[in-house]
Design a protein around this motif. Structure first.
Motif, PDB file in Angstrom:
ATOM      1  N   ALA A  40       0.778  -1.325   0.035  1.00  0.00           N
ATOM      2  CA  ALA A  40       0.174   0.064  -0.046  1.00  0.00           C
ATOM      3  C   ALA A  40       0.857   1.127   0.082  1.00  0.00           C
ATOM      4  CB  ALA A  40      -0.880  -0.007   1.422  1.00  0.00           C
ATOM      5  N   GLY A  41       1.936   1.315   0.700  1.00  0.00           N
ATOM      6  CA  GLY A  41       2.788   2.511   0.681  1.00  0.00           C
ATOM      7  C   GLY A  41       3.496   2.499  -0.369  1.00  0.00           C
ATOM      8  N   LEU A  42       3.908   1.462  -1.113  1.00  0.00           N
ATOM      9  CA  LEU A  42       4.444   1.610  -2.457  1.00  0.00           C
ATOM     10  C   LEU A  42       3.796   2.138  -3.673  1.00  0.00           C
ATOM     11  CD1 LEU A  42       6.938  -1.409  -2.316  1.00  0.00           C
ATOM     12  CD2 LEU A  42       7.500   0.791  -2.326  1.00  0.00           C
ATOM     13  N   GLU A  43       2.403   1.600  -3.460  1.00  0.00           N
ATOM     14  CA  GLU A  43       1.484   2.222  -4.416  1.00  0.00           C
ATOM     15  C   GLU A  43       1.057   3.709  -4.280  1.00  0.00           C
ATOM     16  OE1 GLU A  43      -1.748  -0.583  -3.621  1.00  0.00           O
ATOM     17  OE2 GLU A  43      -0.876  -2.132  -4.891  1.00  0.00           O
ATOM     18  N   ARG A  44       1.286   4.074  -3.033  1.00  0.00           N
ATOM     19  CA  ARG A  44       1.108   5.458  -3.027  1.00  0.00           C
ATOM     20  C   ARG A  44       2.301   6.235  -3.327  1.00  0.00           C
ATOM     21  NH1 ARG A  44      -0.726   4.111   2.055  1.00  0.00           N
ATOM     22  NH2 ARG A  44       1.214   4.311   3.209  1.00  0.00           N
ATOM     23  N   LEU A  45       3.545   5.822  -3.126  1.00  0.00           N
ATOM     24  CA  LEU A  45       4.690   6.434  -3.767  1.00  0.00           C
ATOM     25  C   LEU A  45       4.694   6.482  -5.315  1.00  0.00           C
ATOM     26  CD1 LEU A  45       7.504   7.597  -3.379  1.00  0.00           C
ATOM     27  CD2 LEU A  45       8.348   5.479  -3.061  1.00  0.00           C
ATOM     28  N   ALA A  48       2.554   8.967  -6.366  1.00  0.00           N
ATOM     29  CA  ALA A  48       3.008  10.432  -6.321  1.00  0.00           C
ATOM     30  C   ALA A  48       4.113  10.647  -7.331  1.00  0.00           C
ATOM     31  CB  ALA A  48       3.516  10.510  -4.927  1.00  0.00           C
ATOM     32  N   LEU A  49       4.905   9.526  -7.739  1.00  0.00           N
ATOM     33  CA  LEU A  49       5.951   9.775  -8.708  1.00  0.00           C
ATOM     34  C   LEU A  49       5.393  10.028  -9.892  1.00  0.00           C
ATOM     35  CD1 LEU A  49       8.613   7.010  -7.370  1.00  0.00           C
ATOM     36  CD2 LEU A  49       8.707   9.352  -7.263  1.00  0.00           C
ATOM     37  N   TRP A  50       4.278   9.281 -10.252  1.00  0.00           N
ATOM     38  CA  TRP A  50       3.606   9.402 -11.675  1.00  0.00           C
ATOM     39  C   TRP A  50       3.046  10.900 -11.669  1.00  0.00           C
ATOM     40  CZ3 TRP A  50       5.685   7.153 -15.350  1.00  0.00           C
ATOM     41  CH2 TRP A  50       5.798   5.913 -15.291  1.00  0.00           C
ATOM     42  N   LEU A  51       2.554  11.333 -10.633  1.00  0.00           N
ATOM     43  CA  LEU A  51       1.953  12.790 -10.793  1.00  0.00           C
ATOM     44  C   LEU A  51       2.818  13.822 -10.409  1.00  0.00           C
ATOM     45  CD1 LEU A  51      -1.313  11.686  -8.628  1.00  0.00           C
ATOM     46  CD2 LEU A  51      -1.053  12.086 -11.322  1.00  0.00           C
ATOM     47  N   LEU A  75       9.964  -0.320  -7.263  1.00  0.00           N
ATOM     48  CA  LEU A  75       9.654  -0.416  -6.087  1.00  0.00           C
ATOM     49  C   LEU A  75       8.977  -1.776  -5.844  1.00  0.00           C
ATOM     50  CD1 LEU A  75       9.445   2.574  -7.425  1.00  0.00           C
ATOM     51  CD2 LEU A  75       7.186   2.824  -5.993  1.00  0.00           C
ATOM     52  N   THR A  76       9.576  -2.159  -4.697  1.00  0.00           N
ATOM     53  CA  THR A  76       9.162  -3.865  -4.214  1.00  0.00           C
ATOM     54  C   THR A  76       9.064  -3.740  -2.766  1.00  0.00           C
ATOM     55  OG1 THR A  76      10.039  -5.890  -4.636  1.00  0.00           O
ATOM     56  CG2 THR A  76      11.642  -4.240  -4.288  1.00  0.00           C
ATOM     57  N   THR A  77       8.582  -5.072  -2.365  1.00  0.00           N
ATOM     58  CA  THR A  77       8.654  -5.421  -1.043  1.00  0.00           C
ATOM     59  C   THR A  77       9.571  -6.376  -0.704  1.00  0.00           C
ATOM     60  OG1 THR A  77       6.901  -6.746  -1.244  1.00  0.00           O
ATOM     61  CG2 THR A  77       6.382  -4.434  -0.319  1.00  0.00           C
ATOM     62  N   ALA A  78      10.057  -6.994  -1.865  1.00  0.00           N
ATOM     63  CA  ALA A  78      10.926  -8.087  -1.739  1.00  0.00           C
ATOM     64  C   ALA A  78      12.425  -7.597  -1.474  1.00  0.00           C
ATOM     65  CB  ALA A  78      11.147  -8.766  -3.218  1.00  0.00           C
ATOM     66  N   HIS A  79      13.190  -8.638  -0.909  1.00  0.00           N
ATOM     67  CA  HIS A  79      14.729  -8.354  -0.857  1.00  0.00           C
ATOM     68  C   HIS A  79      15.445  -8.306  -2.003  1.00  0.00           C
ATOM     69  CE1 HIS A  79      17.411  -7.552   2.665  1.00  0.00           C
ATOM     70  NE2 HIS A  79      18.135  -8.226   1.972  1.00  0.00           N
ATOM     71  N   ASP A  80      14.920  -9.071  -2.988  1.00  0.00           N
ATOM     72  CA  ASP A  80      16.099  -8.985  -4.328  1.00  0.00           C
ATOM     73  C   ASP A  80      15.630  -7.865  -5.036  1.00  0.00           C
ATOM     74  OD1 ASP A  80      13.327 -10.139  -4.879  1.00  0.00           O
ATOM     75  OD2 ASP A  80      14.041 -11.223  -6.513  1.00  0.00           O
ATOM     76  N   ALA A  81      16.710  -7.759  -6.012  1.00  0.00           N
ATOM     77  CA  ALA A  81      16.475  -6.703  -6.852  1.00  0.00           C
ATOM     78  C   ALA A  81      16.827  -6.880  -8.231  1.00  0.00           C
ATOM     79  CB  ALA A  81      17.388  -5.299  -6.195  1.00  0.00           C
ATOM     80  N   PRO A  82      16.132  -7.338  -8.969  1.00  0.00           N
ATOM     81  CA  PRO A  82      16.421  -7.712 -10.431  1.00  0.00           C
ATOM     82  C   PRO A  82      16.679  -6.534 -11.311  1.00  0.00           C
ATOM     83  CG  PRO A  82      14.058  -7.688 -10.373  1.00  0.00           C
ATOM     84  CD  PRO A  82      14.613  -7.304  -8.897  1.00  0.00           C
TER      85      PRO A  82
END
Length: 155
Positions: A40-45, A48-51, A75-82
């Motif tokens: 939910a926090g990432l979706e808000r961010l 905001a970045l798109w706007l 933007l992710t909740t996961a620990h890995d970063a592809p």
């Protein structure tokens, strides 16, 4: 090894500070992963970045799509970063540890100064970084301007 930079948000919301830091990173050609404590926090961010301002477009995406590895800002909740980042940002009490700093230029940890649980969480992360000898900086907003208040570790 890079450094961990703690940003104690007392005036601006996470979306404002994140946008500022992400704009700088993108301008430097850095790939960034933003790790959030919840979707939910990432979706808000993300919204905001798109706007944001038209002259500061930040190409980014929420993890889970077919082009995650191509995203300059993921933007992710996961620990890995592809997306092979050189910089990481933790928001909304996302878990980070000293090992996360290895191989990065920066690890930004943004935390809400009005949220006592977030402050306690950041203090725990600071202590872990300091105990591991990671260079860490603590930044706080003073009258709107950012000021470095403390430093630990190497450097």
């Amino acid at each position: 090894m890079g450094k961990a930079m703690f940003y104690h948000l007392t005036r601006d919301p996470v979306e404002v500070t994140a946008s500022t830091l992400l704009t700088r990173a993108f301008g430097a050609g850095w790939r960034v992963v933003v790790r959030g404590g919840d979707m939910a926090g990432l979706e808000r961010l993300d919204a905001a970045l798109w706007l944001g301002a038209k002259d500061s477009f930040l190409p980014h995406g929420l993890a889970g799509g077919p082009h995650d590895a191509d995203q300059p800002i993921l933007l992710t909740t996961a620990h890995d970063a592809p997306n092979n980042p050189v910089c990481a940002m933790a928001v909304d009490r996302a878990e980070v540890d000293p090992a996360d700093v290895a191989g990065l230029e920066r690890l930004w940890i943004l935390f809400d100064g009005q949220d006592e649980a977030a402050v306690v969480h950041a203090r725990t992360q600071w202590k872990a970084m300091a105990a591991a000898g990671v260079q860490a900086e603590y930044w706080s907003q003073d009258g709107g301007a950012w000021a470095k208040k403390a430093q630990s570790g190497e450097g």
